[in-house]
Design a protein around this motif. Structure first.
Motif, PDB file in Angstrom:
ATOM      1  N   ASP A  58       0.829  -1.209   0.000  1.00 20.46           N
ATOM      2  CA  ASP A  58       0.000   0.000   0.000  1.00 20.46           C
ATOM      3  C   ASP A  58       0.861   1.257   0.000  1.00 20.46           C
ATOM      4  O   ASP A  58       0.617   2.206  -0.752  1.00 20.46           O
ATOM      5  N   GLN A  59       1.887   1.262   0.839  1.00 19.58           N
ATOM      6  CA  GLN A  59       2.784   2.421   0.902  1.00 19.58           C
ATOM      7  C   GLN A  59       3.563   2.573  -0.394  1.00 19.58           C
ATOM      8  O   GLN A  59       3.770   3.684  -0.875  1.00 19.58           O
ATOM      9  N   ALA A  60       3.994   1.458  -0.972  1.00 18.03           N
ATOM     10  CA  ALA A  60       4.745   1.519  -2.219  1.00 18.03           C
ATOM     11  C   ALA A  60       3.888   2.073  -3.350  1.00 18.03           C
ATOM     12  O   ALA A  60       4.356   2.892  -4.155  1.00 18.03           O
ATOM     13  N   GLU A  61       2.647   1.662  -3.410  1.00 17.88           N
ATOM     14  CA  GLU A  61       1.741   2.165  -4.442  1.00 17.88           C
ATOM     15  C   GLU A  61       1.509   3.668  -4.272  1.00 17.88           C
ATOM     16  O   GLU A  61       1.513   4.427  -5.240  1.00 17.88           O
ATOM     17  N   LYS A  62       1.328   4.096  -3.038  1.00 14.54           N
ATOM     18  CA  LYS A  62       1.121   5.518  -2.754  1.00 14.54           C
ATOM     19  C   LYS A  62       2.354   6.332  -3.167  1.00 14.54           C
ATOM     20  O   LYS A  62       2.233   7.380  -3.814  1.00 14.54           O
ATOM     21  N   LEU A  63       3.543   5.849  -2.819  1.00 13.74           N
ATOM     22  CA  LEU A  63       4.776   6.553  -3.198  1.00 13.74           C
ATOM     23  C   LEU A  63       4.953   6.593  -4.711  1.00 13.74           C
ATOM     24  O   LEU A  63       5.422   7.595  -5.260  1.00 13.74           O
ATOM     25  N   TRP A  64       4.588   5.505  -5.381  1.00 13.52           N
ATOM     26  CA  TRP A  64       4.705   5.464  -6.841  1.00 13.52           C
ATOM     27  C   TRP A  64       3.801   6.512  -7.479  1.00 13.52           C
ATOM     28  O   TRP A  64       4.200   7.227  -8.398  1.00 13.52           O
ATOM     29  N   LEU A  65       2.589   6.641  -6.976  1.00 10.59           N
ATOM     30  CA  LEU A  65       1.663   7.634  -7.525  1.00 10.59           C
ATOM     31  C   LEU A  65       2.127   9.059  -7.226  1.00 10.59           C
ATOM     32  O   LEU A  65       2.018   9.947  -8.073  1.00 10.59           O
ATOM     33  N   GLU A  66       2.644   9.289  -6.019  1.00  6.89           N
ATOM     34  CA  GLU A  66       3.115  10.628  -5.655  1.00  6.89           C
ATOM     35  C   GLU A  66       4.380  11.031  -6.414  1.00  6.89           C
ATOM     36  O   GLU A  66       4.643  12.217  -6.588  1.00  6.89           O
ATOM     37  N   ARG A  68       5.013  10.510  -9.564  1.00  9.66           N
ATOM     38  CA  ARG A  68       4.785  10.663 -11.006  1.00  9.66           C
ATOM     39  C   ARG A  68       5.308  11.983 -11.558  1.00  9.66           C
ATOM     40  O   ARG A  68       6.001  11.976 -12.581  1.00  9.66           O
ATOM     41  N   PRO A  69       5.029  13.129 -10.938  1.00  2.00           N
ATOM     42  CA  PRO A  69       5.564  14.374 -11.504  1.00  2.00           C
ATOM     43  C   PRO A  69       7.097  14.378 -11.590  1.00  2.00           C
ATOM     44  O   PRO A  69       7.671  14.839 -12.579  1.00  2.00           O
ATOM     45  N   LEU A  70       7.737  13.838 -10.594  1.00  2.00           N
ATOM     46  CA  LEU A  70       9.195  13.772 -10.612  1.00  2.00           C
ATOM     47  C   LEU A  70       9.691  12.838 -11.705  1.00  2.00           C
ATOM     48  O   LEU A  70      10.662  13.152 -12.411  1.00  2.00           O
ATOM     49  N   ARG A  71       9.023  11.710 -11.881  1.00  2.00           N
ATOM     50  CA  ARG A  71       9.412  10.776 -12.941  1.00  2.00           C
ATOM     51  C   ARG A  71       9.237  11.395 -14.320  1.00  2.00           C
ATOM     52  O   ARG A  71      10.066  11.210 -15.210  1.00  2.00           O
ATOM     53  N   VAL A  72       8.158  12.151 -14.499  1.00  2.00           N
ATOM     54  CA  VAL A  72       7.922  12.826 -15.783  1.00  2.00           C
ATOM     55  C   VAL A  72       9.014  13.859 -16.032  1.00  2.00           C
ATOM     56  O   VAL A  72       9.557  13.955 -17.135  1.00  2.00           O
ATOM     57  N   GLN A  73       9.352  14.628 -15.002  1.00  2.00           N
ATOM     58  CA  GLN A  73      10.388  15.656 -15.139  1.00  2.00           C
ATOM     59  C   GLN A  73      11.744  15.018 -15.475  1.00  2.00           C
ATOM     60  O   GLN A  73      12.468  15.512 -16.352  1.00  2.00           O
ATOM     61  N   LEU A  74      12.087  13.935 -14.805  1.00  2.00           N
ATOM     62  CA  LEU A  74      13.349  13.250 -15.112  1.00  2.00           C
ATOM     63  C   LEU A  74      13.338  12.677 -16.525  1.00  2.00           C
ATOM     64  O   LEU A  74      14.355  12.699 -17.227  1.00  2.00           O
ATOM     65  N   GLY A  75      12.197  12.179 -16.961  1.00  2.00           N
ATOM     66  CA  GLY A  75      12.086  11.678 -18.330  1.00  2.00           C
ATOM     67  C   GLY A  75      12.334  12.768 -19.353  1.00  2.00           C
ATOM     68  O   GLY A  75      13.008  12.555 -20.363  1.00  2.00           O
ATOM     69  N   ARG A  76      11.790  13.956 -19.097  1.00  2.00           N
ATOM     70  CA  ARG A  76      12.028  15.094 -20.011  1.00  2.00           C
ATOM     71  C   ARG A  76      13.503  15.473 -20.029  1.00  2.00           C
ATOM     72  O   ARG A  76      14.059  15.778 -21.086  1.00  2.00           O
ATOM     73  N   LEU A  77      14.129  15.499 -18.854  1.00  2.00           N
ATOM     74  CA  LEU A  77      15.560  15.838 -18.795  1.00  2.00           C
ATOM     75  C   LEU A  77      16.393  14.847 -19.595  1.00  2.00           C
ATOM     76  O   LEU A  77      17.298  15.237 -20.341  1.00  2.00           O
ATOM     77  N   ILE A  78      16.093  13.578 -19.459  1.00  2.00           N
ATOM     78  CA  ILE A  78      16.843  12.557 -20.194  1.00  2.00           C
ATOM     79  C   ILE A  78      16.592  12.695 -21.686  1.00  2.00           C
ATOM     80  O   ILE A  78      17.519  12.571 -22.499  1.00  2.00           O
TER      81      ILE A  78
END
Length: 104
Positions: A58-66, A68-78
């Protein structure tokens, strides 16, 4: 008069730290293997691993959803770093960021 006992010099103790660490790791792995042999892999999975997985999922799923904006930003940087102009822009941005922290 009785002789006082002195401890071994420090270099001697440091010399044996890797041996002690290796013995500790071997002991822990051995105990884990013994527990699996006695209890059986299915019972160990049901009794020990499944409850931990349920509690953490449950905690892992919550952290994964939270995150998302950081993952998107890192994807753009790459993605930007794949082109030459994008790399130069990224380098300037990082240099500015590092300069900001050196100044403070």
């Amino acid at each position: 008069m009785a002789k006082q006992r002195t401890h071994a010099p420090t270099p001697y103790r440091r010399k044996h730290v890797p041996v002690r660490a290796a013995a500790l790791v071997i002991g822990v792995v051995g105990l884990a293997a013994l527990a699996m042999a006695i209890a059986g892999p299915r019972r160990l999975r049901v009794a020990a691993l499944a409850p931990v997985g349920d509690a953490v999922s449950d905690q892992a799923e919550k952290l994964w959803l939270e995150s998302r904006p950081l993952r998107v930003q890192l994807g753009r940087l790459i993605q930007e770093a794949t082109s030459e102009s994008g790399r130069e822009k990224l380098v300037r941005s990082l240099q500015s960021w590092i300069g900001h922290f050196k100044a403070t």
